[in-house]
Design a protein around this motif. Structure first.
Motif, PDB file in Angstrom:
ATOM      1  N   LEU A  30       3.089   0.832 -12.982  1.00 50.73           N
ATOM      2  CA  LEU A  30       1.942   0.000 -13.334  1.00 50.73           C
ATOM      3  C   LEU A  30       1.550  -0.790 -12.088  1.00 50.73           C
ATOM      4  O   LEU A  30       2.364  -1.518 -11.526  1.00 50.73           O
ATOM      5  CB  LEU A  30       2.295  -0.960 -14.463  1.00 50.73           C
ATOM      6  N   ASP A  31       0.312  -0.578 -11.635  1.00 49.54           N
ATOM      7  CA  ASP A  31      -0.137  -1.223 -10.392  1.00 49.54           C
ATOM      8  C   ASP A  31      -1.639  -1.424 -10.485  1.00 49.54           C
ATOM      9  O   ASP A  31      -2.348  -0.561 -11.012  1.00 49.54           O
ATOM     10  CB  ASP A  31       0.218  -0.323  -9.182  1.00 49.54           C
ATOM     11  N   ASN A  32      -2.141  -2.541  -9.947  1.00 48.62           N
ATOM     12  CA  ASN A  32      -3.599  -2.740  -9.933  1.00 48.62           C
ATOM     13  C   ASN A  32      -4.213  -2.337  -8.584  1.00 48.62           C
ATOM     14  O   ASN A  32      -5.397  -2.526  -8.362  1.00 48.62           O
ATOM     15  CB  ASN A  32      -3.971  -4.192 -10.284  1.00 48.62           C
ATOM     16  N   SER A  34      -4.205  -3.681  -5.801  1.00 53.66           N
ATOM     17  CA  SER A  34      -4.859  -4.756  -5.031  1.00 53.66           C
ATOM     18  C   SER A  34      -4.349  -4.778  -3.598  1.00 53.66           C
ATOM     19  O   SER A  34      -5.023  -5.269  -2.706  1.00 53.66           O
ATOM     20  CB  SER A  34      -4.610  -6.120  -5.695  1.00 53.66           C
ATOM     21  N   ASN A  35      -3.144  -4.254  -3.368  1.00 49.39           N
ATOM     22  CA  ASN A  35      -2.613  -4.236  -2.000  1.00 49.39           C
ATOM     23  C   ASN A  35      -1.965  -2.884  -1.700  1.00 49.39           C
ATOM     24  O   ASN A  35      -0.950  -2.818  -1.000  1.00 49.39           O
ATOM     25  CB  ASN A  35      -1.601  -5.372  -1.816  1.00 49.39           C
ATOM     26  N   SER A  36      -2.540  -1.830  -2.251  1.00 47.89           N
ATOM     27  CA  SER A  36      -1.949  -0.501  -2.056  1.00 47.89           C
ATOM     28  C   SER A  36      -2.973   0.552  -2.429  1.00 47.89           C
ATOM     29  O   SER A  36      -4.084   0.227  -2.863  1.00 47.89           O
ATOM     30  CB  SER A  36      -0.700  -0.353  -2.932  1.00 47.89           C
ATOM     31  N   PRO A 147       3.966 -22.346  -1.212  1.00 50.06           N
ATOM     32  CA  PRO A 147       3.642 -21.976  -2.600  1.00 50.06           C
ATOM     33  C   PRO A 147       4.176 -20.593  -2.981  1.00 50.06           C
ATOM     34  O   PRO A 147       4.685 -20.406  -4.089  1.00 50.06           O
ATOM     35  CB  PRO A 147       2.115 -22.025  -2.631  1.00 50.06           C
ATOM     36  N   TYR A 148       4.077 -19.626  -2.072  1.00 45.15           N
ATOM     37  CA  TYR A 148       4.604 -18.289  -2.386  1.00 45.15           C
ATOM     38  C   TYR A 148       6.088 -18.379  -2.775  1.00 45.15           C
ATOM     39  O   TYR A 148       6.520 -17.845  -3.799  1.00 45.15           O
ATOM     40  CB  TYR A 148       4.421 -17.350  -1.180  1.00 45.15           C
ATOM     41  N   GLY A 149       6.841 -19.077  -1.924  1.00 45.57           N
ATOM     42  CA  GLY A 149       8.284 -19.207  -2.181  1.00 45.57           C
ATOM     43  C   GLY A 149       8.549 -19.918  -3.495  1.00 45.57           C
ATOM     44  O   GLY A 149       9.478 -19.567  -4.225  1.00 45.57           O
TER      45      GLY A 149
END
Ligand code: NAD
Ligand code: WQD
Length: 338
Positions: A30-32, A34-36, A147-149
């Motif tokens: 399952l992937d959108n 957006s980065n691939s 924020p990512y972390g």
């Protein structure tokens, strides 16, 4: 096992899929995207000589998740999907919290609805923040500095609470150090959008001629040569850690955070030299100022992974650079040119 792989088209997901299919496990991705790109999945199918279903969708979409769970009835989930750029996370924190934290909650809710009880989650060494001691073991305090972390930290806590609320669930939180390298075939690899943020893809694009020189972010750190030291981990070793983790999760209940690194560090200049050896190309460098938020050294304690998962890293930095070069030189524009 039947395994739902979120974010399976991405860098680490695609390498893990290949090993899952070779085991063989049954997978649904399952992937959108957006980065691939779907091209990565096409190549995984070719390399593994195996087929699998792809569900294009977002982990925040509960209805889409229901469709996937109903059709595939996964026994476990490997959860890679999410946003991962530290810099962007300062610009758009709400997007990071929505996709990473709310998305993970939607996924857990869907697992709950469909009685799926095992999950392996892509966490990050970034949850530790500033080192109070090195190497980082899994008991080191967690104080992420961006924020990512923090999204990774919150997801870890949410998964811990979810597991604690049930008798029969398990979660393995894999804290990756610095994943690099590519499959030995040179057919799949890391293909960042735009100018790479991370060291090894940047070096690779310098070596292949897409970028002029590497900016070295500081040479006045307290390390062997003054440049930042990191624990680089080959993506194939990392993919193997997921196979071990999913088997561990199937055999036990409870929640475990586990570092995935080699326990050995390499500095920026050591990586540059290794890449020059691997590629036979010069990698011109310009020493510049430190990058905001960077630390001098990151290093993993790796005994917990060995003890619980029976897993050890096998690749050294020469192999990491060789396989990166293999991929980059065969695909100078990444997947785009296919
Ligand atoms: P990646 O961006 O290559 O892969 C992530 C995949 O998830 C992509 O295919 C993307 O399209 C997909 N995705 C993103 N948001 C989604 C959403 N809301 N719904 C469905 N799909 C979505 O990243 P990667 O390097 O393969 O990293 C995988 C995971 O590992 C991420 O969670 C990342 O935070 C984590 N991680 C990565 C590193 C690293 O240095 N690469 C280090 C530590 C942890
Ligand atoms: C490595 C070293 C830089 C680029 C990041 C995330 C972390 C995790 C892995 C997701 C540092 C130096 C880099 C450049 C340089 N990702 N460098 N010139 O920062 O250790 O970790 O990726 O979870 O959360 O923060 O990795 O590859 O960016 O940097 O000199 O152009 O290379 O200063 O010492 P980092 P990196």
């Amino acid at each position: 096992m039947r395994i739902l792989v979120t974010g399976g088209a991405g860098y680490i997901g695609s390498h893990t899929l290949l090993q899952l299919l070779r085991k063989p496990h049954e997978v649904l991705v399952l992937d959108n995207f957006s980065n691939s790109t779907p091209e990565a999945l096409k190549r995984v199918k070719q390399l593994a000589n195996a087929d699998f279903e792809i569900c294009e969708g977002d982990i925040q979409d509960g209805t889409r998740l229901d469709t996937a769970f109903r059709a595939f009835r996964p026994e476990a989930v490997i959860h890679f999907a999410g946003l991962k750029a530290v810099g962007d996370s300062h610009e758009t924190p709400l997007e990071y919290y929505a996709q990473n934290v709310s998305g993970s909650i939607e996924l857990l809710k869907a697992m709950q609805r469909h009685d799926c009880r095992r999950i392996v989650f892509s966490s990050s060494a970034t949850v530790y923040g500033e080192a109070r001691y090195l190497p980082f073991d899994e008991h080191h305090p967690l104080q992420p500095t961006n924020p990512y972390g923090r999204t990774k930290y919150f997801i870890e806590e949410i998964m811990r609470d979810w597991v604690a609320s049930r008798q029969d669930a398990s979660a393995v939180l894999l804290r990756y150090f610095n994943p690099v390298g590519a499959d030995a075939s040179g057919r799949i690899g890391e293909d960042p959008n735009g100018i790479p943020n991370n060291l090894v893809p940047y070096i690779a694009q310098v070596a292949v001629g897409r970028l002029q020189h590497l900016n070295v972010f500081g040479d006045d750190y307290d390390t062997r040569d003054g440049t930042g030291e990191r624990d680089y981990i080959h993506v194939d070793d990392l993919a193997r850690a997921h196979l071990a983790a999913i088997e561990f999760a199937a055999a036990v209940t409870g929640c475990e955070a586990i570092n995935v690194g080699t326990g050995r560090g390499a500095t920026v200049l050591e990586m540059v030299k290794a890449f020059e050896r691997a590629s036979g190309r010069a990698v011109p460098c310009k020493i510049g100022p430190r990058r905001d938020g960077d630390v001098a050294r990151m290093l993993a304690a790796v005994d917990k992974a060995a003890r619980l998962l029976g897993w050890n890293a096998t690749h050294d930095i020469d192999s990491m650079c060789r396989t990166t070069w293999n991929w980059q030189s065969a695909n100078p524009q990444g997947y785009l040119q296919a």
